[in-house]
Design a protein around this motif. Structure first.
Motif, PDB file in Angstrom:
ATOM      1  N   ASN A 110      -1.380  -3.452   0.673  1.00 23.21           N
ATOM      2  CA  ASN A 110      -1.082  -4.730   1.329  1.00 23.21           C
ATOM      3  C   ASN A 110       0.373  -5.139   1.167  1.00 23.21           C
ATOM      4  O   ASN A 110       0.967  -5.738   2.071  1.00 23.21           O
ATOM      5  N   SER A 113       2.527  -2.865   3.456  1.00 23.99           N
ATOM      6  CA  SER A 113       2.181  -2.815   4.874  1.00 23.99           C
ATOM      7  C   SER A 113       3.198  -3.583   5.697  1.00 23.99           C
ATOM      8  O   SER A 113       3.866  -4.502   5.216  1.00 23.99           O
ATOM      9  N   PRO A 115       4.439  -6.270   8.289  1.00 29.75           N
ATOM     10  CA  PRO A 115       3.899  -7.556   8.761  1.00 29.75           C
ATOM     11  C   PRO A 115       3.717  -7.562  10.272  1.00 29.75           C
ATOM     12  O   PRO A 115       4.404  -6.848  11.013  1.00 29.75           O
ATOM     13  N   LYS A 116       2.794  -8.417  10.729  1.00 31.62           N
ATOM     14  CA  LYS A 116       2.527  -8.530  12.159  1.00 31.62           C
ATOM     15  C   LYS A 116       3.637  -9.307  12.850  1.00 31.62           C
ATOM     16  O   LYS A 116       4.356 -10.104  12.223  1.00 31.62           O
ATOM     17  N   LYS A 117       3.773  -9.080  14.120  1.00 33.73           N
ATOM     18  CA  LYS A 117       4.781  -9.780  14.904  1.00 33.73           C
ATOM     19  C   LYS A 117       4.373 -11.239  15.070  1.00 33.73           C
ATOM     20  O   LYS A 117       3.197 -11.555  15.162  1.00 33.73           O
ATOM     21  N   ILE A 134      -1.561 -14.770  20.881  1.00 33.95           N
ATOM     22  CA  ILE A 134      -1.719 -13.558  20.085  1.00 33.95           C
ATOM     23  C   ILE A 134      -1.031 -12.426  20.833  1.00 33.95           C
ATOM     24  O   ILE A 134      -1.247 -12.248  22.040  1.00 33.95           O
ATOM     25  N   SER A 136      -1.500  -9.302  21.170  1.00 35.19           N
ATOM     26  CA  SER A 136      -2.292  -8.233  21.789  1.00 35.19           C
ATOM     27  C   SER A 136      -2.981  -8.682  23.065  1.00 35.19           C
ATOM     28  O   SER A 136      -3.040  -7.940  24.034  1.00 35.19           O
TER      29      SER A 136
END
Length: 251
Positions: A110, A113, A115-117, A134, A136
């Motif tokens: 974790n 990893s 990070p998300k956008k 979001i 996606s």
């Protein structure tokens, strides 16, 4: 007139003409096949039957089917054979343990990893509100709306209507109380009514137990049905008085 001079003349005898006899359109074809097929014995068999000989008699096992010669069966390949049975001394490995620390491994995964956008924003053309999307699926995040968590307008309107109706009903009841048109039963009065209803039910039930079991006549049947309906109505009244603690009656 009934008679005529023409009736004296002799009449010629008329013969009935029979219809033409039916002739099949396959007549000529059948003749040609019959004439050309005499050598093949199509219709009446052989023209000359051969004389049977002394050696053309039915022999033993002559009509039995001829079976192929028996041969030993072999599998086409050794791969189709079953694996051998494990030996008595062949034991599987047991007691294996791992030294992996799953908590530390998950924490490291974790931490390292990617990070998300961050979510993208768009402006709603109908309401002019800004929403987060979001990355996606372009789905709005309603938590960031200005009116998030507020009670909808139609619910407020509905609550106001219910409140106004309740106030009107309370005013109606208060007005009738003031005029003396209604009064509430006390607990003692309600209990006296319940005891009286139960006594009536016991009386009807005692008379119901005394009627005949076999209702073979119409009067007996009608009496039994009346008693059953009376007891059922008393049970409903008792249930209603026991359920509602506040009961209004005419003064």
């Amino acid at each position: 007139m009934d008679t005529s001079i023409y009736a004296l003349l002799p009449e010629e005898e008329r013969k009935e003409e029979k219809p033409k006899r039916y002739t099949s359109k396959f007549r000529q074809t059948a003749k040609e096949e019959y004439a050309g097929g005499r050598g093949n014995y199509r219709t009446m068999g052989q023209a000359k039957v051969p004389v049977p000989t002394t050696d053309s008699y039915l022999k033993k096992h002559e009509k039995e089917p001829v079976l192929p010669r028996k041969e030993e069966f072999h599998y086409p390949d050794e791969a189709y054979n079953r694996p051998p049975v494990p030996g008595r001394t062949n034991q599987p490995l047991m007691g294996l343990k791992t030294n992996k620390n799953f908590i530390t491994t998950n924490a490291v995964e974790n931490i390292t990893s990617v990070p998300k956008k961050p979510a993208k924003k768009f402006v709603d053309t109908k309401n002019g509100d800004a929403h987060n999307l979001i990355p996606s699926g372009l789905q709005p995040v309603f938590v960031h709306k200005k009116n998030f968590g507020e009670v909808p307008v139609y619910l407020n309107k509905r609550n106001e209507e219910v409140k106004r109706a309740q106030e009107e009903y309370d005013a109606y009841v208060s007005e009738h109380f003031r005029r003396g048109a209604l009064r509430s039963l006390t607990n003692d009065e309600r209990q006296i009514i319940i005891d009286g209803l139960k006594a009536n039910w016991e009386d009807v039930h005692e008379r119901y137990q005394g009627i005949s079991v076999v209702t073979d006549t119409t009067p007996k049947k009608n009496r039994k049905e009346r008693m059953e309906a009376h007891m059922k109505q008393l049970e409903k009244d008792i249930e209603m008085f026991e359920k509602f603690t506040t009961i209004y009656i005419g003064n």
